[in-house]
Motif scaffolding. Structure first.
Motif, PDB file in Angstrom:
ATOM      1  N   ALA A 113       0.966  -1.006   0.079  1.00 53.79           N
ATOM      2  CA  ALA A 113       0.074  -0.041  -0.125  1.00 53.79           C
ATOM      3  C   ALA A 113       0.933   1.366  -0.078  1.00 53.79           C
ATOM      4  N   PHE A 114       0.233   2.389  -0.543  1.00 56.01           N
ATOM      5  CA  PHE A 114       0.944   3.570  -0.464  1.00 56.01           C
ATOM      6  C   PHE A 114       0.313   4.402   0.830  1.00 56.01           C
ATOM      7  N   LEU A 115       1.121   5.160   1.321  1.00 56.10           N
ATOM      8  CA  LEU A 115       0.869   6.002   2.469  1.00 56.10           C
ATOM      9  C   LEU A 115       1.199   7.415   2.137  1.00 56.10           C
ATOM     10  N   ASP A 116       0.355   8.503   2.028  1.00 52.33           N
ATOM     11  CA  ASP A 116       0.868   9.752   1.333  1.00 52.33           C
ATOM     12  C   ASP A 116       0.251  10.790   2.394  1.00 52.33           C
ATOM     13  N   GLY A 117       0.913  11.853   2.241  1.00 53.52           N
ATOM     14  CA  GLY A 117       0.452  13.159   2.680  1.00 53.52           C
ATOM     15  C   GLY A 117      -0.434  13.856   1.668  1.00 53.52           C
ATOM     16  N   ARG A 118      -1.261  14.712   2.221  1.00 51.39           N
ATOM     17  CA  ARG A 118      -2.245  15.173   1.263  1.00 51.39           C
ATOM     18  C   ARG A 118      -1.485  15.977  -0.076  1.00 51.39           C
ATOM     19  N   PRO A 124      -3.708  -0.468  -2.765  1.00 51.82           N
ATOM     20  CA  PRO A 124      -4.398   0.452  -1.744  1.00 51.82           C
ATOM     21  C   PRO A 124      -3.707   1.549  -1.383  1.00 51.82           C
ATOM     22  N   LYS A 125      -4.323   2.682  -1.300  1.00 50.82           N
ATOM     23  CA  LYS A 125      -3.662   4.038  -0.892  1.00 50.82           C
ATOM     24  C   LYS A 125      -4.489   4.775   0.320  1.00 50.82           C
ATOM     25  N   TYR A 126      -3.580   5.160   1.076  1.00 50.05           N
ATOM     26  CA  TYR A 126      -4.236   6.012   2.100  1.00 50.05           C
ATOM     27  C   TYR A 126      -3.561   7.390   2.178  1.00 50.05           C
ATOM     28  N   VAL A 127      -4.445   8.336   2.343  1.00 54.82           N
ATOM     29  CA  VAL A 127      -3.956   9.731   2.261  1.00 54.82           C
ATOM     30  C   VAL A 127      -4.324  10.478   3.697  1.00 54.82           C
ATOM     31  N   PHE A 128      -3.367  11.139   4.411  1.00 52.56           N
ATOM     32  CA  PHE A 128      -3.473  11.594   5.726  1.00 52.56           C
ATOM     33  C   PHE A 128      -3.779  12.861   5.500  1.00 52.56           C
ATOM     34  N   SER A 129      -4.988  13.286   5.938  1.00 51.35           N
ATOM     35  CA  SER A 129      -5.208  14.844   5.706  1.00 51.35           C
ATOM     36  C   SER A 129      -6.464  15.168   6.711  1.00 51.35           C
ATOM     37  N   ARG A 130      -6.471  16.346   7.130  1.00 49.81           N
ATOM     38  CA  ARG A 130      -7.594  16.784   8.128  1.00 49.81           C
ATOM     39  C   ARG A 130      -8.372  17.552   7.073  1.00 49.81           C
ATOM     40  N   THR A 131      -8.381  17.911   5.915  1.00 47.49           N
ATOM     41  CA  THR A 131      -8.931  18.913   5.076  1.00 47.49           C
ATOM     42  C   THR A 131      -9.773  18.052   3.847  1.00 47.49           C
ATOM     43  N   LEU A 132      -9.121  16.809   3.311  1.00 44.79           N
ATOM     44  CA  LEU A 132      -9.705  16.404   2.228  1.00 44.79           C
ATOM     45  C   LEU A 132     -11.107  15.743   2.600  1.00 44.79           C
ATOM     46  N   ASP A 148      -5.565  11.424  11.261  1.00 42.99           N
ATOM     47  CA  ASP A 148      -4.377  11.274  12.068  1.00 42.99           C
ATOM     48  C   ASP A 148      -3.515  10.113  12.100  1.00 42.99           C
ATOM     49  N   VAL A 149      -2.501  10.133  12.225  1.00 46.42           N
ATOM     50  CA  VAL A 149      -1.351   9.236  12.354  1.00 46.42           C
ATOM     51  C   VAL A 149      -1.414   8.451  13.660  1.00 46.42           C
ATOM     52  N   VAL A 150      -2.227   7.285  13.753  1.00 44.12           N
ATOM     53  CA  VAL A 150      -2.246   6.648  15.098  1.00 44.12           C
ATOM     54  C   VAL A 150      -1.471   5.219  15.011  1.00 44.12           C
ATOM     55  N   PRO A 151      -0.380   5.400  16.011  1.00 44.71           N
ATOM     56  CA  PRO A 151       0.718   4.176  15.884  1.00 44.71           C
ATOM     57  C   PRO A 151       0.278   2.645  15.758  1.00 44.71           C
ATOM     58  N   GLU A 152      -0.984   2.524  16.623  1.00 47.65           N
ATOM     59  CA  GLU A 152      -1.417   1.208  16.559  1.00 47.65           C
ATOM     60  C   GLU A 152      -2.250   0.978  15.385  1.00 47.65           C
ATOM     61  N   ALA A 206       7.001  14.696   2.922  1.00 49.17           N
ATOM     62  CA  ALA A 206       7.974  15.063   3.936  1.00 49.17           C
ATOM     63  C   ALA A 206       7.439  15.124   5.524  1.00 49.17           C
ATOM     64  N   GLU A 207       6.189  16.065   5.409  1.00 47.98           N
ATOM     65  CA  GLU A 207       5.544  16.275   6.537  1.00 47.98           C
ATOM     66  C   GLU A 207       5.129  15.035   7.185  1.00 47.98           C
ATOM     67  N   LEU A 208       4.455  14.343   6.412  1.00 49.48           N
ATOM     68  CA  LEU A 208       4.104  13.096   7.051  1.00 49.48           C
ATOM     69  C   LEU A 208       5.100  12.267   7.275  1.00 49.48           C
ATOM     70  N   ALA A 209       6.190  11.945   6.757  1.00 51.85           N
ATOM     71  CA  ALA A 209       7.363  11.261   7.167  1.00 51.85           C
ATOM     72  C   ALA A 209       7.969  11.889   8.419  1.00 51.85           C
ATOM     73  N   GLY A 210       7.739  13.137   8.673  1.00 56.28           N
ATOM     74  CA  GLY A 210       8.223  13.480   9.846  1.00 56.28           C
ATOM     75  C   GLY A 210       7.405  13.117  11.003  1.00 56.28           C
ATOM     76  N   SER A 211       6.108  12.976  10.963  1.00 64.68           N
ATOM     77  CA  SER A 211       5.212  12.653  11.889  1.00 64.68           C
ATOM     78  C   SER A 211       5.311  11.098  12.034  1.00 64.68           C
ATOM     79  N   PHE A 212       5.699  10.171  11.144  1.00 68.04           N
ATOM     80  CA  PHE A 212       6.181   8.961  11.280  1.00 68.04           C
ATOM     81  C   PHE A 212       7.220   8.837  12.023  1.00 68.04           C
ATOM     82  N   LEU A 213       8.134   9.641  11.519  1.00 66.33           N
ATOM     83  CA  LEU A 213       9.682   9.549  12.230  1.00 66.33           C
ATOM     84  C   LEU A 213       9.746   9.801  13.840  1.00 66.33           C
ATOM     85  N   ARG A 214       8.805  11.023  14.126  1.00 71.18           N
ATOM     86  CA  ARG A 214       8.543  11.212  15.549  1.00 71.18           C
ATOM     87  C   ARG A 214       7.966  10.168  16.394  1.00 71.18           C
TER      88      ARG A 214
END
Length: 186
Positions: free
Chosen positions: A45-50, A83-91, A103-107, A125-133
């Motif tokens: 699957a692909f996990l992308d920011g907006r 399958p694709k997942y887009v992480f966005s609070r506005t879409l 939201d990025v929910v670790p579980e 990059a921003e999504l990767a920053g969240s994943f890295l944190r």
């Protein structure tokens, strides 16, 4: 368990896009594109920011209508089939087999890794920053292009985060791009 793999093209001085958001410095020739196709075809699957998802969705759904570039046509099919997942609070909605995550929910990411049919490709990059944190990235594949931009948007968008990496391998392409594959110590 599957891995979360963040792959990003960067300039030698660490920028993922130029000062005016340009990407015209990317040296994606047939050899590199075929490599990308091999890597992404194995993804579950692909996990992308907006922003990344919107860029992908604006081009790849119909990129194979012009079959003059075989590698691009092949990637279009790969992108559509996964399958694709887009992480966005506005879409409000997303097509092309894409689920919206607010939201990025670790579980949830760990559960997705458990049931995925391949590794998970992370984009943005921003999504990767969240994943890295959150300690959710297993590998970072950095495609270093032989260009110095002198400014732009940095690849790493995780101020204050330290991540210890171990170089697993390198690959040099004929156009001068070098892939560095690092394992992340979580």
């Amino acid at each position: 368990m599957r891995k979360v793999i963040w792959a990003m093209s960067v300039s030698l001085d660490g920028f993922m896009e130029g000062p005016d958001r340009e990407l015209d410095w990317h040296l994606v020739d047939d050899e590199l594109h075929r490599h990308f196709n091999e890597e992404t075809a194995a993804m579950g699957a692909f996990l992308d920011g907006r922003v990344t998802w919107q860029l992908m969705a604006a081009f790849w759904p119909t990129a194979d209508r012009d079959p003059s570039n075989e590698a691009e046509a092949e990637f279009a099919g790969i992108w559509r089939s996964k399958p694709k997942y887009v992480f966005s609070r506005t879409l409000k909605e997303a097509g092309w087999g894409t689920a919206i995550k607010r939201d990025v929910v670790p579980e949830e990411i760990r559960a997705l890794k458990e049931r995925a049919e391949g590794d998970l490709g992370l984009g943005g990059a921003e999504l990767a920053g969240s994943f890295l944190r959150l300690g959710l990235i297993d590998e970072i594949h950095t495609y270093v292009h032989p260009v110095v931009l002198g400014g732009g948007r940095a690849m790493f968008q995780a101020p204050g985060v330290r991540a210890d990496l171990r170089l697993a391998d390198t690959r040099t392409f004929g156009n001068g791009v070098v892939r560095l594959r690092h394992l992340v110590s979580n």
